[in-house]
Write an enzyme that holds these catalytic residues in place. Structure first.
Site, mmCIF file in Angstrom:
data_model
loop_
_atom_site.group_PDB
_atom_site.id
_atom_site.type_symbol
_atom_site.label_atom_id
_atom_site.label_comp_id
_atom_site.label_asym_id
_atom_site.label_seq_id
_atom_site.Cartn_x
_atom_site.Cartn_y
_atom_site.Cartn_z
ATOM 1 N N LYS A 79 -4.899 3.619 0.175
ATOM 2 C CA LYS A 79 -4.669 4.923 -0.406
ATOM 3 C C LYS A 79 -4.574 4.860 -1.932
ATOM 4 O O LYS A 79 -4.900 5.840 -2.618
ATOM 5 C CB LYS A 79 -3.339 5.506 0.129
ATOM 6 C CG LYS A 79 -3.298 5.717 1.615
ATOM 7 C CD LYS A 79 -1.920 6.247 2.022
ATOM 8 C CE LYS A 79 -1.753 6.343 3.517
ATOM 9 N NZ LYS A 79 -0.330 6.536 3.871
ATOM 10 N N GLY A 80 -4.056 3.768 -2.432
ATOM 11 C CA GLY A 80 -3.582 3.692 -3.822
ATOM 12 C C GLY A 80 -4.537 4.142 -4.909
ATOM 13 O O GLY A 80 -4.098 4.648 -5.934
ATOM 14 N N GLU B 147 -10.104 -0.189 -7.339
ATOM 15 C CA GLU B 147 -8.743 -0.412 -6.851
ATOM 16 C C GLU B 147 -7.721 0.103 -7.857
ATOM 17 O O GLU B 147 -8.020 0.197 -9.049
ATOM 18 C CB GLU B 147 -8.494 -1.924 -6.672
ATOM 19 C CG GLU B 147 -8.561 -2.417 -5.249
ATOM 20 C CD GLU B 147 -7.393 -1.957 -4.366
ATOM 21 O OE1 GLU B 147 -6.753 -0.933 -4.679
ATOM 22 O OE2 GLU B 147 -7.159 -2.617 -3.351
ATOM 23 N N ASP B 148 -6.539 0.406 -7.372
ATOM 24 C CA ASP B 148 -5.463 0.748 -8.304
ATOM 25 C C ASP B 148 -4.831 -0.521 -8.874
ATOM 26 O O ASP B 148 -4.558 -0.607 -10.057
ATOM 27 C CB ASP B 148 -4.400 1.634 -7.637
ATOM 28 C CG ASP B 148 -3.869 1.044 -6.348
ATOM 29 O OD1 ASP B 148 -4.615 0.311 -5.662
ATOM 30 O OD2 ASP B 148 -2.703 1.290 -6.006
ATOM 31 N N ASP C 7 -2.785 -7.541 -7.154
ATOM 32 C CA ASP C 7 -1.497 -8.223 -7.322
ATOM 33 C C ASP C 7 -1.666 -9.685 -6.899
ATOM 34 O O ASP C 7 -1.997 -10.538 -7.716
ATOM 35 C CB ASP C 7 -0.474 -7.467 -6.463
ATOM 36 C CG ASP C 7 0.952 -7.923 -6.673
ATOM 37 O OD1 ASP C 7 1.164 -9.039 -7.152
ATOM 38 O OD2 ASP C 7 1.881 -7.152 -6.354
ATOM 39 N N LYS D 19 -2.308 -8.076 -12.093
ATOM 40 C CA LYS D 19 -1.154 -8.917 -12.407
ATOM 41 C C LYS D 19 -1.596 -10.382 -12.388
ATOM 42 O O LYS D 19 -1.490 -11.045 -11.347
ATOM 43 C CB LYS D 19 -0.066 -8.707 -11.351
ATOM 44 C CG LYS D 19 0.629 -7.365 -11.404
ATOM 45 C CD LYS D 19 1.693 -7.332 -10.323
ATOM 46 C CE LYS D 19 2.666 -6.218 -10.510
ATOM 47 N NZ LYS D 19 3.684 -6.195 -9.439
ATOM 48 N N PHE E 192 7.276 -4.407 -10.610
ATOM 49 C CA PHE E 192 6.763 -3.555 -9.531
ATOM 50 C C PHE E 192 6.585 -2.145 -10.077
ATOM 51 O O PHE E 192 7.539 -1.522 -10.540
ATOM 52 C CB PHE E 192 7.735 -3.553 -8.337
ATOM 53 C CG PHE E 192 7.219 -2.757 -7.180
ATOM 54 C CD1 PHE E 192 6.291 -3.298 -6.306
ATOM 55 C CD2 PHE E 192 7.635 -1.439 -6.973
ATOM 56 C CE1 PHE E 192 5.788 -2.561 -5.242
ATOM 57 C CE2 PHE E 192 7.142 -0.688 -5.906
ATOM 58 C CZ PHE E 192 6.219 -1.255 -5.048
ATOM 59 N N VAL E 193 5.366 -1.662 -10.009
ATOM 60 C CA VAL E 193 5.090 -0.358 -10.623
ATOM 61 C C VAL E 193 4.704 0.699 -9.590
ATOM 62 O O VAL E 193 4.219 0.375 -8.498
ATOM 63 C CB VAL E 193 3.981 -0.457 -11.703
ATOM 64 C CG1 VAL E 193 4.459 -1.225 -12.916
ATOM 65 C CG2 VAL E 193 2.705 -1.080 -11.124
ATOM 66 N N ASP F 20 2.547 3.655 -4.769
ATOM 67 C CA ASP F 20 3.762 4.151 -4.121
ATOM 68 C C ASP F 20 4.835 3.084 -4.000
ATOM 69 O O ASP F 20 4.590 1.897 -4.149
ATOM 70 C CB ASP F 20 3.432 4.637 -2.703
ATOM 71 C CG ASP F 20 3.194 3.466 -1.749
ATOM 72 O OD1 ASP F 20 2.401 2.563 -2.101
ATOM 73 O OD2 ASP F 20 3.810 3.433 -0.672
ATOM 74 N N ARG G 269 3.469 8.547 -5.594
ATOM 75 C CA ARG G 269 2.032 8.457 -5.856
ATOM 76 C C ARG G 269 1.563 9.561 -6.813
ATOM 77 O O ARG G 269 0.590 9.399 -7.524
ATOM 78 C CB ARG G 269 1.234 8.580 -4.546
ATOM 79 C CG ARG G 269 1.328 7.370 -3.637
ATOM 80 C CD ARG G 269 0.240 7.431 -2.585
ATOM 81 N NE ARG G 269 0.546 6.645 -1.395
ATOM 82 C CZ ARG G 269 0.241 5.357 -1.235
ATOM 83 N NH1 ARG G 269 -0.352 4.696 -2.190
ATOM 84 N NH2 ARG G 269 0.538 4.734 -0.122
#
Ligand code: PRP
Length: 177
Positions: free
Chosen positions: A43-44, A99-100, A103, A131, A152-153, A159, A165
């Site tokens: 979803k991101g 992608e958002d 990580d 990251k 953590f963002v 989310d 979101r």
């Protein structure tokens, strides 16, 4: 958002907007004369994707895939699940995965392996956030919005347990409990 402390701003909306314009200009130049298939990884990435593609000056087809690895935790489970597959074949197409955040890189590694098997003409990756210190595998991101540390963002599509979101900026959750 009544009753919730709003996340602290890490990257303001204006900076995101400017960076997206730069990324879109770069992509438009790199793929000039070609048609592009862009894949929104749900979803991101839905907000980043929507903003990015509207700035790309090329013929574009949009596809949507769903993958999930985090559940409701703030650390990756390491297990990637496909929750939605795209509808069109990728054979012979120029493809960018949007992608958002990358990580650990495990989701992206899974996606790249999965999509390469569909024989696109080319496959590149665009991620709004990366990251570098958290990467657990070898993935090369061709277009990077911003590099982060280990924080953590949330916001702008990202989310925490399903929340935040819709924030127009990227922020850090404080005083959670
Ligand atoms: C987030 C994000 C990436 C992935 C990155 O998705 O959207 O897909 O985690 O993490 P990784 O590099 O450690 O694999 P998530 O699994 O939280 O699902 P969502 O996009 O539906 O929120």
């Amino acid at each position: 958002m009544t009753g919730l402390t709003l996340p602290r701003v890490l990257i303001p909306e204006s900076k995101i907007k400017q960076r997206i314009q730069d990324l879109a200009t770069e992509i438009t130049f790199d793929y000039r004369g070609k048609e592009l298939t862009v894949i929104c990884v749900l979803k991101g990435s839905f907000i980043f994707f929507a903003d990015l593609i509207r700035q790309i000056d090329l013929p574009i087809s949009c596809e949507f895939m769903g993958v999930s690895s985090y559940g409701n935790k703030t650390a990756s489970s390491g297990e990637v699940k496909m929750t939605l597959d795209m509808t069109e074949p990728l054979n012979g197409k120029h493809v960018i995965i949007v992608e958002d955040i990358v990580d650990t890189g495990l989701t992206m590694q899974y996606l790249v392996n999965n999509l390469k098997a569909r024989k696109p003409a080319s496959l590149k990756i665009c991620s709004m956030l990366v990251k570098p210190e958290s990467l657990k595998c070898d993935v090369e991101i061709d277009y990077v919005g911003f590099k982060l540390g280990k924080e953590f963002v949330v916001g702008y599509g990202l989310d925490h347990a399903g929340r935040f979101r819709q924030l127009p900026y990227i922020g850090i959750v404080e005083n959670e409990h």
